[in-house]
Design a protein around this motif. Structure first.
Motif, PDB file in Angstrom:
ATOM      1  N   CYS A  14       0.879  -1.215  -0.041  1.00  0.00           N
ATOM      2  CA  CYS A  14      -0.030   0.055   0.004  1.00  0.00           C
ATOM      3  C   CYS A  14       0.784   1.198   0.032  1.00  0.00           C
ATOM      4  N   SER A  15       1.847   1.160   0.601  1.00  0.00           N
ATOM      5  CA  SER A  15       2.814   2.319   0.898  1.00  0.00           C
ATOM      6  C   SER A  15       3.367   2.673  -0.305  1.00  0.00           C
ATOM      7  N   LEU A  16       4.077   1.600  -1.083  1.00  0.00           N
ATOM      8  CA  LEU A  16       4.589   1.746  -2.395  1.00  0.00           C
ATOM      9  C   LEU A  16       3.534   2.134  -3.589  1.00  0.00           C
ATOM     10  N   ASN A  17       2.439   1.692  -3.421  1.00  0.00           N
ATOM     11  CA  ASN A  17       1.165   2.152  -4.325  1.00  0.00           C
ATOM     12  C   ASN A  17       0.878   3.542  -4.250  1.00  0.00           C
ATOM     13  N   ILE A  18       0.760   4.168  -2.793  1.00  0.00           N
ATOM     14  CA  ILE A  18       0.659   5.661  -2.724  1.00  0.00           C
ATOM     15  C   ILE A  18       1.750   6.528  -3.424  1.00  0.00           C
ATOM     16  N   VAL A  19       3.007   6.108  -2.980  1.00  0.00           N
ATOM     17  CA  VAL A  19       4.302   6.725  -3.627  1.00  0.00           C
ATOM     18  C   VAL A  19       4.268   6.567  -5.144  1.00  0.00           C
ATOM     19  N   MET A  20       3.945   5.792  -5.712  1.00  0.00           N
ATOM     20  CA  MET A  20       3.834   5.436  -7.082  1.00  0.00           C
ATOM     21  C   MET A  20       2.640   6.253  -7.766  1.00  0.00           C
ATOM     22  N   ASN A  21       1.540   6.296  -7.264  1.00  0.00           N
ATOM     23  CA  ASN A  21       0.473   7.314  -7.339  1.00  0.00           C
ATOM     24  C   ASN A  21       0.871   8.879  -7.383  1.00  0.00           C
TER      25      ASN A  21
END
Length: 562
Positions: free
Chosen positions: A76-83
């Motif tokens: 979830c953390s990585l997806n937030i940063v990618m977004n």
């Protein structure tokens, strides 16, 4: 525990109270000092709040700091940063985060790849988006869901690749994940924007045939497309069909039809539609009333338009600047100058600020009714109100001054425009040249024309036609011909007006053989004879009944004689 307490505060909406990046940083500093550390869920909630604040670079900064402090991160953390990277138009950084997934042994999910696809489409990197999607399918990187397919379809439509989007829908129809109403609506809207309304209607039929119910968005997109392409009857049919299907039209749907009906002078039907709108609990807004006011003005029914204008306030919808602009223009067209000016002066008393469109409308109206002195006062008043004239304003002023016979004032204005460093356009000089030619000041017109190159302006067809017309009026046919040749040499092709003006000049001087040659060239280029030229020919034939040359010209020009 501290983590549980903090989590409880987040659940109670605590994170939503962080309204600035300073608040976020302050909380983050408190969180990293806590022992034990808050859970990764708490940190993810904080990152999510920063995304909502659209502080994308701050998300990346906080994430990097979390990594330095060895704070655990999740998928979830990585997806937030990618977004955040993709939202900031840095999809390249987004792919760097994809590398972090593999480095940390975290498996990217459908949300991860959907984010990357969305970022690629946002940056118009279509071929890369297509390649990534193919890779996802062929290498089975994830199982595409409705959202991913929707992103691909939406991306294709936004970059104008509607044809491929349609094909993509067909592929979806044959696959496991079927297109939903959102996907169909997106493609229907794109087809309508490309004026492919027949294809849009066909897709709607196919959508219904596949068991997917259209919604208000689908029908509204199609109604708008049909109205924009002049297919009002078809738009009405779709409207009736959506009602039969139990789909409630919204204000936007009603407004599209009301506007289209008014533009077609069907104001009575538009009023009836507004009544239905109110019955269904959808209340007219300023757009609705402005459409009705404009519809009445187009019919010359300004008194009826005024009633709609007054009704707005009674129904709690205050007239806006556009309302005033439409009605003022309607009054001027009916030569009701006092009513127009009263309305214009009322604007500031109603708490509204007149904009450039209002001033342009008033100036145009005043010149139309011959009130050039008042127009000058309004023009000065506009500048005193710190509203800078735009291109249209200057053209209205120049044209108005020239048409009212005040060519010297127009010349003074164009001189001031040059001095003030306003961006010049050849259209401004075309107006002046026309004014000079019409009042017989050809020498001045020649000088101004020759100065265009110094001003780094290129004469266009209208410029040459204006000069050629001026020469023909004064009987200077040889000079008119020279300008026509110069025009072609400078890469500016003669048009129908050029040929008709020269033909009229030749006929006026009795050079009938040359007129025939010019007409033949004109017809070869696919241009037709203007009604005024044909009328001149008939008048000349009456004066010279036995002229075989004129009879030959008439025969060439009259389709029945061909």
């Amino acid at each position: 525990m501290i983590s549980m307490a903090l989590n409880a505060r987040f659940k109670s909406g605590f994170s939503n109270n962080l309204n600035s990046i300073e608040d976020v940083k302050s909380l983050y500093k408190q969180m990293v000092k806590m022992r034990p550390l808050p859970s990764v869920i708490d940190f993810n909630q904080l990152l999510g709040r920063v995304v909502k604040l659209k502080q994308y670079s701050a998300v990346v900064y906080l994430f990097n700091d979390m990594c330095v402090l060895n704070i655990p991160v999740t998928e979830c953390s990585l997806n937030i940063v990618m977004n955040s990277c993709c939202s900031a138009n840095r999809v390249d950084f987004g792919f760097s985060i994809l590398g972090e997934f593999f480095k940390r042994g975290v498996v990217p999910n459908v949300s991860t790849f959907s984010t990357l696809l969305k970022g690629l489409f946002k940056e118009n990197r279509i071929s890369q988006a297509q390649e990534l999607f193919k890779k996802i399918i062929y290498e089975k990187l994830c199982e595409p869901d409705e959202k991913m397919y929707g992103i691909v379809v939406d991306g294709l439509c936004k970059v104008g690749n509607t044809k491929m989007a349609v094909e993509f829908v067909r592929i979806m129809e044959r696959g496991r994940v079927k297109p939903n109403a959102v996907v169909y609506s997106t493609v229907i809207d794109s087809l309508c924007k490309d004026k492919m309304v027949d294809e849009a209607v066909a897709l709607l039929r196919r959508m219904i045939g596949k068991g997917v119910s259209p919604d208000v968005v689908t029908c509204t997109c199609l109604i708008k497309g049909l109205c924009n392409t002049g297919k009002l009857d078809d738009a009405k049919s779709v409207f009736n069909e959506m009602v039969d299907l139990g789909i409630a039209p919204n204000v936007y749907t009603f407004n599209i039809l009301v506007d289209a009906l008014c533009k077609e002078a069907e104001v009575k039907d538009a009023e009836g539609l507004v009544d239905i709108m109110i019955e269904q609990g959808q209340y007219p807004d300023s757009f609705t009333y402005n459409a009705l006011i404009e519809g009445c003005c187009l019919q010359g029914r300004v008194n009826k338009a005024r009633k709609f204008f007054d009704t707005m306030a009674a129904h709690g919808v205050g007239p806006d600047i556009l309302s005033y602009c439409i009605l003022i223009n309607g009054y001027f067209k009916k030569r009701k100058t006092d009513e127009a000016m009263y309305l214009f002066r009322e604007i500031s008393h109603k708490g509204l600020t007149p904009d450039i469109s209002i001033y342009n409308t008033v100036l145009q109206g005043l010149f139309r009714v011959g009130r050039y002195v008042t127009a000058g006062e309004v023009f000065l008043g506009m500048q005193s109100a710190n509203i800078s004239p735009d291109f249209h304003t200057y053209c209205v002023m120049l044209r108005g001054l020239c048409k009212s016979g005040h060519i010297d004032e127009a010349l003074e204005l164009i001189s001031k425009i040059e001095t003030d460093g306003v961006e010049l356009h050849v259209s401004m000089y075309n107006i002046i040249l026309d004014g000079l030619c019409k009042c017989g000041r050809l020498d001045h017109a020649r000088g101004l024309f020759n100065s265009l190159s110094i001003k780094r302006l290129n004469p266009n067809v209208a410029t040459y036609n204006t000069m050629i017309t001026g020469f023909c009026w004064e009987g200077l046919l040889d000079e008119a011909k020279e300008f026509a040749i110069k025009m072609e040499e400078n890469g500016c092709s003669a048009d129908m007006i050029t040929y008709n003006v020269i033909v009229q000049g030749l006929l006026k001087r009795g050079e009938f053989d040359d007129a025939i040659t010019c007409l033949e060239k004109m017809f070869e280029r696919g241009f037709s004879l203007h009604s005024s030229t044909f009328s001149m020919l008939l008048d000349l034939l009456q004066e010279n009944e036995n002229s075989p040359v004129l009879a030959k010209i008439i025969q060439k020009c009259n389709p029945a004689g061909k």
